[in-house]
Scaffold this active site. Sequence first.
Site, mmCIF file in Angstrom:
data_model
loop_
_atom_site.group_PDB
_atom_site.id
_atom_site.type_symbol
_atom_site.label_atom_id
_atom_site.label_comp_id
_atom_site.label_asym_id
_atom_site.label_seq_id
_atom_site.Cartn_x
_atom_site.Cartn_y
_atom_site.Cartn_z
ATOM 1 N N ASN A 28 37.658 40.177 39.498
ATOM 2 C CA ASN A 28 37.041 39.167 38.629
ATOM 3 C C ASN A 28 35.702 38.813 39.270
ATOM 4 O O ASN A 28 35.665 38.087 40.269
ATOM 5 C CB ASN A 28 37.965 37.935 38.553
ATOM 6 C CG ASN A 28 37.314 36.789 37.799
ATOM 7 O OD1 ASN A 28 36.290 36.957 37.139
ATOM 8 N ND2 ASN A 28 37.920 35.614 37.905
ATOM 9 N N TRP A 29 34.640 39.349 38.702
ATOM 10 C CA TRP A 29 33.314 39.135 39.313
ATOM 11 C C TRP A 29 32.800 37.718 39.091
ATOM 12 O O TRP A 29 31.824 37.312 39.706
ATOM 13 C CB TRP A 29 32.299 40.127 38.736
ATOM 14 C CG TRP A 29 32.506 41.555 39.126
ATOM 15 C CD1 TRP A 29 33.510 42.084 39.882
ATOM 16 C CD2 TRP A 29 31.654 42.662 38.777
ATOM 17 N NE1 TRP A 29 33.345 43.441 40.021
ATOM 18 C CE2 TRP A 29 32.213 43.820 39.341
ATOM 19 C CE3 TRP A 29 30.478 42.787 38.028
ATOM 20 C CZ2 TRP A 29 31.635 45.083 39.201
ATOM 21 C CZ3 TRP A 29 29.901 44.047 37.880
ATOM 22 C CH2 TRP A 29 30.466 45.184 38.460
ATOM 23 N N LYS A 30 33.418 36.998 38.188
ATOM 24 C CA LYS A 30 32.952 35.648 37.827
ATOM 25 C C LYS A 30 31.468 35.705 37.439
ATOM 26 O O LYS A 30 31.029 36.701 36.877
ATOM 27 C CB LYS A 30 33.217 34.661 38.964
ATOM 28 C CG LYS A 30 34.655 34.737 39.473
ATOM 29 C CD LYS A 30 35.032 33.582 40.332
ATOM 30 C CE LYS A 30 36.436 33.812 40.874
ATOM 31 N NZ LYS A 30 36.997 32.632 41.532
ATOM 32 N N GLU A 36 39.342 28.175 36.358
ATOM 33 C CA GLU A 36 37.960 27.670 36.281
ATOM 34 C C GLU A 36 37.578 27.373 34.830
ATOM 35 O O GLU A 36 36.871 26.419 34.544
ATOM 36 C CB GLU A 36 36.998 28.687 36.916
ATOM 37 C CG GLU A 36 37.161 28.712 38.435
ATOM 38 C CD GLU A 36 36.780 30.007 39.107
ATOM 39 O OE1 GLU A 36 36.133 30.871 38.473
ATOM 40 O OE2 GLU A 36 37.136 30.180 40.293
ATOM 41 N N SER A 58 42.422 34.253 47.141
ATOM 42 C CA SER A 58 42.029 34.675 48.485
ATOM 43 C C SER A 58 42.775 35.924 48.962
ATOM 44 O O SER A 58 43.130 36.051 50.129
ATOM 45 C CB SER A 58 42.199 33.527 49.489
ATOM 46 O OG SER A 58 41.384 32.436 49.117
ATOM 47 N N GLY A 114 39.417 31.101 46.090
ATOM 48 C CA GLY A 114 38.112 30.945 46.732
ATOM 49 C C GLY A 114 38.133 30.012 47.935
ATOM 50 O O GLY A 114 37.088 29.594 48.428
ATOM 51 N N HIS A 134 41.909 31.510 32.987
ATOM 52 C CA HIS A 134 41.539 31.305 34.393
ATOM 53 C C HIS A 134 41.371 29.808 34.645
ATOM 54 O O HIS A 134 40.842 29.083 33.803
ATOM 55 C CB HIS A 134 40.251 32.067 34.717
ATOM 56 C CG HIS A 134 40.027 32.168 36.199
ATOM 57 N ND1 HIS A 134 39.545 31.113 36.935
ATOM 58 C CD2 HIS A 134 40.242 33.178 37.064
ATOM 59 C CE1 HIS A 134 39.480 31.481 38.207
ATOM 60 N NE2 HIS A 134 39.893 32.734 38.316
ATOM 61 N N GLY A 168 38.966 37.808 43.281
ATOM 62 C CA GLY A 168 37.646 37.237 43.045
ATOM 63 C C GLY A 168 36.650 37.734 44.082
ATOM 64 O O GLY A 168 36.102 38.830 43.978
ATOM 65 N N GLY A 169 36.452 36.915 45.116
ATOM 66 C CA GLY A 169 35.427 37.197 46.130
ATOM 67 C C GLY A 169 35.449 38.626 46.671
ATOM 68 O O GLY A 169 34.398 39.271 46.790
ATOM 69 N N GLU A 222 47.941 32.491 39.846
ATOM 70 C CA GLU A 222 46.855 32.130 40.751
ATOM 71 C C GLU A 222 46.965 30.651 41.125
ATOM 72 O O GLU A 222 46.525 29.783 40.352
ATOM 73 C CB GLU A 222 45.511 32.363 40.069
ATOM 74 C CG GLU A 222 45.265 33.798 39.674
ATOM 75 C CD GLU A 222 43.779 34.097 39.585
ATOM 76 O OE1 GLU A 222 43.343 35.033 40.253
ATOM 77 O OE2 GLU A 222 43.055 33.371 38.877
HETATM 78 C C1 PEP Z 1 40.066 34.429 41.064
HETATM 79 O O1 PEP Z 1 39.199 33.626 40.804
HETATM 80 O O2 PEP Z 1 40.665 34.999 40.144
HETATM 81 C C2 PEP Z 1 40.388 34.668 42.481
HETATM 82 C C3 PEP Z 1 41.566 35.122 42.775
HETATM 83 O O3 PEP Z 1 39.407 34.366 43.382
HETATM 84 P P1 PEP Z 1 39.431 34.634 44.972
HETATM 85 O O4 PEP Z 1 40.029 35.999 45.200
HETATM 86 O O5 PEP Z 1 38.001 34.559 45.401
HETATM 87 O O6 PEP Z 1 40.276 33.552 45.585
#
Ligand code: PEP
Length: 252
Positions: free
Chosen positions: A9-11, A98, A214, A174, A96, A235-236, A168
């Site tokens: 997920n590049w956001k 966010e 994470s 994050g 999601h 994500g990251g 999640e």
């Molecule tokens: C996400 O936003 O879907 C996610 C899992 O982010 P991260 O891996 O950065 O915690």
Amino acid sequence: MRKKIVAGNWKMNKTLQEGVALATELKDILAVEKPNCEVIIGTPFIHLATISEMLKDSVVAVSAQNCANKASGAYTGEVSAAMVKSTGAEYVILGHSERREYYNETPEILKEKVDLALENGLKVIFCIGESLAQREANEQEAVCKAELMGSVFHLSPEQWKNIVIAYEPIWAIGTGKTATADQAEEIHAFIRQCVAEVYGAEAADNTSILYGGSCKASNAPELFAKPDIDGGLIGGASLKAPDFKGIIDAWK
Ligand code: PEP
């Protein structure tokens, strides 16, 4: 047998040029060393058409990170499920945390988005998960079940085949704090049980349930070794090809 999946997920990261460079790097790495799982990248809308075309014959599938809850019309700035589908993307990430938090996406709005995505031939990666306060109050199961009931448990058994769940925990997204593999397995097993209650044991067994929060190359092997964890939503660590590949390699 259910699919094993690593989805990025590049956001809201990467210009078009940077996104094309990252997708190219990933495509090249995975052409040399075939993954043992399905690989998906969730890009911003502006990348979808270009990157879907680039990855057409590769092992990497493309996902949007959102779509509108309306089919078409005077909704300035929105992008419909039909438009996403027309780019060549196969998936859309919905629910999601966010988007629930910053864009006030309610269960009802998400239900409309899920319906439109499926009607337009997209597969849905549907995210659920509890906040830190809810985890501390031991409400994680109730929260996850309510999120499923509110937006996806109305689907027909046929439609359900196109749903992937991503658990999640919001407190792990994050933050560098990962749920332990045992914590994640416990709730994944609960989610699968909820699916079984609505769609039956076989459908539940065929449902991919991803962990997100994470997740990185160092903790992915322990998480993915659990029986009810079928991969990750990342994500990251999806923003650099070697980091993402390190997680994909957890399935080797
Ligand atoms: C996400 O936003 O879907 C996610 C899992 O982010 P991260 O891996 O950065 O915690």
